[in-house]
Design an enzyme around this catalytic site. Sequence first.
Site, PDB file in Angstrom:
ATOM      1  N   GLY A   1     -70.690 -16.254 -65.425  1.00 25.79           N
ATOM      2  CA  GLY A   1     -71.895 -15.439 -65.608  1.00 25.79           C
ATOM      3  C   GLY A   1     -71.945 -14.643 -66.889  1.00 25.79           C
ATOM      4  N   SER A   2     -71.152 -15.023 -67.900  1.00 26.50           N
ATOM      5  CA  SER A   2     -71.176 -14.210 -69.131  1.00 26.50           C
ATOM      6  C   SER A   2     -72.497 -14.381 -69.882  1.00 26.50           C
ATOM      7  CB  SER A   2     -69.977 -14.523 -70.035  1.00 26.50           C
ATOM      8  OG  SER A   2     -70.143 -15.749 -70.697  1.00 26.50           O
ATOM      9  N   ASN A   3     -73.099 -15.559 -69.831  1.00 29.03           N
ATOM     10  CA  ASN A   3     -74.403 -15.714 -70.494  1.00 29.03           C
ATOM     11  C   ASN A   3     -75.474 -14.889 -69.785  1.00 29.03           C
ATOM     12  OD1 ASN A   3     -74.637 -17.630 -72.912  1.00 29.03           O
ATOM     13  ND2 ASN A   3     -73.193 -18.696 -71.563  1.00 29.03           N
TER      14      ASN A   3
ATOM     15  N   MET B   1     -74.089 -25.757 -62.901  1.00 28.56           N
ATOM     16  CA  MET B   1     -73.497 -27.077 -63.038  1.00 28.56           C
ATOM     17  C   MET B   1     -74.112 -28.090 -62.070  1.00 28.56           C
ATOM     18  SD  MET B   1     -71.850 -26.559 -65.603  1.00 28.56           S
ATOM     19  CE  MET B   1     -70.590 -25.781 -66.592  1.00 28.56           C
ATOM     20  N   ARG B   2     -75.456 -28.159 -62.083  1.00 31.17           N
ATOM     21  CA  ARG B   2     -76.148 -29.156 -61.257  1.00 31.17           C
ATOM     22  C   ARG B   2     -77.311 -29.735 -62.058  1.00 31.17           C
ATOM     23  NH1 ARG B   2     -76.021 -29.333 -55.781  1.00 31.17           N
ATOM     24  NH2 ARG B   2     -78.211 -29.902 -55.733  1.00 31.17           N
ATOM     25  N   LEU B   3     -77.562 -31.017 -61.802  1.00 26.41           N
ATOM     26  CA  LEU B   3     -78.775 -31.629 -62.365  1.00 26.41           C
ATOM     27  C   LEU B   3     -79.961 -31.189 -61.515  1.00 26.41           C
ATOM     28  CD1 LEU B   3     -77.894 -35.354 -63.115  1.00 26.41           C
ATOM     29  CD2 LEU B   3     -78.711 -33.641 -64.746  1.00 26.41           C
TER      30      LEU B   3
ATOM     31  N   ASN C   1     -81.755 -24.305 -70.776  1.00 20.74           N
ATOM     32  CA  ASN C   1     -80.323 -24.439 -70.508  1.00 20.74           C
ATOM     33  C   ASN C   1     -79.556 -24.126 -71.783  1.00 20.74           C
ATOM     34  OD1 ASN C   1     -77.909 -25.220 -69.093  1.00 20.74           O
ATOM     35  ND2 ASN C   1     -77.939 -27.165 -70.228  1.00 20.74           N
TER      36      ASN C   1
ATOM     37  N   HIS D   1     -75.820 -25.016 -73.648  1.00 17.19           N
ATOM     38  CA  HIS D   1     -74.703 -25.963 -73.582  1.00 17.19           C
ATOM     39  C   HIS D   1     -73.751 -25.707 -74.760  1.00 17.19           C
ATOM     40  CE1 HIS D   1     -72.578 -29.564 -72.422  1.00 17.19           C
ATOM     41  NE2 HIS D   1     -72.542 -29.911 -73.693  1.00 17.19           N
TER      42      HIS D   1
HETATM   43  C1  GAR Z   1     -71.082 -21.749 -70.929  1.00 17.64           C
HETATM   44  O1  GAR Z   1     -70.167 -22.071 -71.947  1.00 17.64           O
HETATM   45  C2  GAR Z   1     -72.250 -22.716 -70.927  1.00 17.64           C
HETATM   46  O2  GAR Z   1     -72.635 -23.106 -72.212  1.00 17.64           O
HETATM   47  C3  GAR Z   1     -71.681 -23.878 -70.147  1.00 17.64           C
HETATM   48  O3  GAR Z   1     -70.983 -23.268 -69.096  1.00 17.64           O
HETATM   49  C4  GAR Z   1     -70.465 -22.015 -69.551  1.00 17.64           C
HETATM   50  C5  GAR Z   1     -70.874 -20.958 -68.553  1.00 17.64           C
HETATM   51  O4  GAR Z   1     -70.287 -19.722 -68.891  1.00 17.64           O
HETATM   52  N1  GAR Z   1     -72.711 -24.756 -69.668  1.00 17.64           N
HETATM   53  C6  GAR Z   1     -72.595 -26.082 -69.619  1.00 17.64           C
HETATM   54  O5  GAR Z   1     -71.579 -26.674 -69.920  1.00 17.64           O
HETATM   55  C7  GAR Z   1     -73.846 -26.806 -69.162  1.00 17.64           C
HETATM   56  N2  GAR Z   1     -73.688 -28.227 -69.287  1.00 17.64           N
HETATM   57  P1  GAR Z   1     -70.834 -18.370 -68.274  1.00 17.64           P
HETATM   58  O6  GAR Z   1     -70.862 -18.590 -66.750  1.00 17.64           O
HETATM   59  O7  GAR Z   1     -69.826 -17.347 -68.668  1.00 17.64           O
HETATM   60  O8  GAR Z   1     -72.197 -18.126 -68.837  1.00 17.64           O
END
Ligand code: GAR
Length: 201
Positions: free
Chosen positions: A12-14, A89-91, A106, A108
């Site tokens: 959840g950092s984003n 992490m789901r389509l 999204n 990535h």
């Molecule tokens: C992030 O690095 C994001 O870019 C990636 O998961 C991580 C989630 O971190 N997303 C993917 O790989 C999507 N295909 P977070 O939970 O700390 O935000």
Amino acid sequence: MRRLGILLSGRGSNFQAIANNIAAGRLDAEIAVVISNRESAPGLQIARSLGKTALAIPSRGLDRTLYDQMVLEELHRHTVDLVCLAGYMRLLSAQFIAAFPRRILNIHPSLLPSFPGLDAQRQALEHGVRISGCTVHFVDENLDSGPIILQAAVPVRDHDTVDTLSARILKEEHRIYSEAIAIVLSGKFSVEGRRVRINAQ
Ligand code: GAR
């Protein structure tokens, strides 16, 4: 249009970076609801500690259409305008995407279209690229696909590990996700084919 629905599966950092930017007045939006497919996602705890509505909707055993219907109901119940996938992490099903046309983003951790899918930072290191980064894009039915809104590049250094490269990329993720959200909320963009044109005015 300012109410965000955040979908996450993990740390959840984003999400936290978006919440920080809103709290600091750098992003004009509000977080309407945070939903996770994993009850144990640390991001849900962060959301609760910030006083946000945080829901776990476990996906195990449910088919995608039914599951997405449940998530959609919550997004509508909280009158969400823009859906932000933040480590979700789901389509998404076609029906989910149709419910929020050009209203699902999204992030990535690679310069798409390179290294979609899981472990993007490891894929980049193993491929030996000298530059990697992150991408914010509109979501379509394919994995890490859809028109690109913003990207940021970072160098890959000789002594990088997955952890050091991921940390360098994550710093940029936290910056560009809020910037991309602001662009989409402003409505000052157009999409032609795969190209997103950002109208500066
Ligand atoms: C992030 O690095 C994001 O870019 C990636 O998961 C991580 C989630 O971190 N997303 C993917 O790989 C999507 N295909 P977070 O939970 O700390 O935000």
